[in-house]
Write a protein that holds these residues in place. Structure first.
Motif, PDB file in Angstrom:
ATOM      1  N   LYS A  97     -53.085 -10.984 -38.727  1.00 21.20           N
ATOM      2  CA  LYS A  97     -52.957  -9.526 -38.638  1.00 21.20           C
ATOM      3  C   LYS A  97     -53.330  -8.913 -39.981  1.00 21.20           C
ATOM      4  O   LYS A  97     -52.952  -9.447 -41.030  1.00 21.20           O
ATOM      5  N   ILE A 155     -52.635  -5.543 -42.038  1.00 22.12           N
ATOM      6  CA  ILE A 155     -51.662  -4.445 -42.054  1.00 22.12           C
ATOM      7  C   ILE A 155     -52.011  -3.484 -43.189  1.00 22.12           C
ATOM      8  O   ILE A 155     -52.386  -3.913 -44.281  1.00 22.12           O
ATOM      9  N   LYS A 210     -46.159   1.408 -41.524  1.00 18.72           N
ATOM     10  CA  LYS A 210     -46.911   0.165 -41.333  1.00 18.72           C
ATOM     11  C   LYS A 210     -47.837   0.331 -40.129  1.00 18.72           C
ATOM     12  O   LYS A 210     -47.378   0.638 -39.024  1.00 18.72           O
ATOM     13  N   GLU A 246     -50.959  -1.587 -37.971  1.00 21.59           N
ATOM     14  CA  GLU A 246     -51.732  -2.813 -37.752  1.00 21.59           C
ATOM     15  C   GLU A 246     -53.180  -2.427 -37.497  1.00 21.59           C
ATOM     16  O   GLU A 246     -53.498  -1.766 -36.523  1.00 21.59           O
ATOM     17  N   GLN A 303     -55.773  -4.729 -37.373  1.00 20.17           N
ATOM     18  CA  GLN A 303     -56.407  -5.741 -36.545  1.00 20.17           C
ATOM     19  C   GLN A 303     -55.433  -6.879 -36.321  1.00 20.17           C
ATOM     20  O   GLN A 303     -54.632  -7.199 -37.201  1.00 20.17           O
ATOM     21  N   GLY A 304     -55.504  -7.488 -35.161  1.00 22.64           N
ATOM     22  CA  GLY A 304     -54.696  -8.664 -34.870  1.00 22.64           C
ATOM     23  C   GLY A 304     -55.461  -9.601 -33.973  1.00 22.64           C
ATOM     24  O   GLY A 304     -56.249  -9.159 -33.130  1.00 22.64           O
ATOM     25  N   TYR A 339     -52.441  -2.734 -48.521  1.00 17.96           N
ATOM     26  CA  TYR A 339     -52.887  -3.490 -47.367  1.00 17.96           C
ATOM     27  C   TYR A 339     -52.726  -4.971 -47.668  1.00 17.96           C
ATOM     28  O   TYR A 339     -52.782  -5.411 -48.815  1.00 17.96           O
ATOM     29  N   ALA A 382     -52.686  -9.089 -45.354  1.00 16.45           N
ATOM     30  CA  ALA A 382     -52.826  -9.841 -44.106  1.00 16.45           C
ATOM     31  C   ALA A 382     -51.588 -10.712 -43.922  1.00 16.45           C
ATOM     32  O   ALA A 382     -50.973 -11.147 -44.895  1.00 16.45           O
ATOM     33  N   LYS A 432     -48.020 -14.147 -46.299  1.00 16.64           N
ATOM     34  CA  LYS A 432     -48.661 -12.872 -46.541  1.00 16.64           C
ATOM     35  C   LYS A 432     -49.824 -13.124 -47.493  1.00 16.64           C
ATOM     36  O   LYS A 432     -49.650 -13.732 -48.539  1.00 16.64           O
TER      37      LYS A 432
END
Length: 154
Positions: A81, A83, A90, A92, A94-95, A133, A135, A150
């Protein structure tokens, strides 16, 4: 003769005006495209070439690569993801989840996502509105343990 010259001059001025307006619109559109490339790192993962691009009213996220730092079979499941923190919220961007019988995830393409841009105070967001940002990646270790990290940009 003078009337024809006057019509020609007015036509030329109108053409110049409309051409100038069109060039200004194209210039403004070029200024609206924003792009940032993100590279990041965590203990076990490396993210390279991930792009965030805002153009018109859409945000494109993705086209990066994930690399596991230990070159061995690690899992048959990966979740990724991206973030962003926008206005202390927060979001999202892309996931994706990959489940495969092939258990070598040492090099994974992140794919890409497109979404409409959230509106802040009546205006579409800009990359400068993104406070932070990162991931988040989850996977199952060879021992069957669920792991999560993270990936912070550098």
């Amino acid at each position: 003769m003078i009337k024809n010259s006057l019509i020609l001059v007015i036509t030329f001025l109108l053409l110049l005006l409309f051409t100038g307006c069109e060039l200004e619109e194209q210039f403004e559109k070029q200024e609206q495209t924003q792009l940032i490339t993100i590279n990041g790192d965590s203990e076990y993962w490396n993210l390279t070439g991930y792009e965030l691009k805002i153009e018109d009213n859409e945000m494109f996220a993705g086209d990066g690569e994930l690399h596991h730092k230990i070159k061995r079979e690690i899992t048959d499941y990966v979740s990724f993801k991206m973030i962003a923190m926008i206005d202390d919220e927060k979001v999202e961007l892309q996931g994706m989840k990959i489940v495969s019988s092939v258990s070598n995830f040492n090099n994974i393409g992140t794919g890409s996502a497109t979404q409409r841009i959230p509106v802040i105070k009546g205006e579409g967001i800009k990359l400068t509105d993104i406070d932070n940002y990162y991931a988040v990646i989850e996977w199952i270790s060879p021992e069957g343990e669920r792991k999560s990290e993270k990936i912070k940009p550098f």
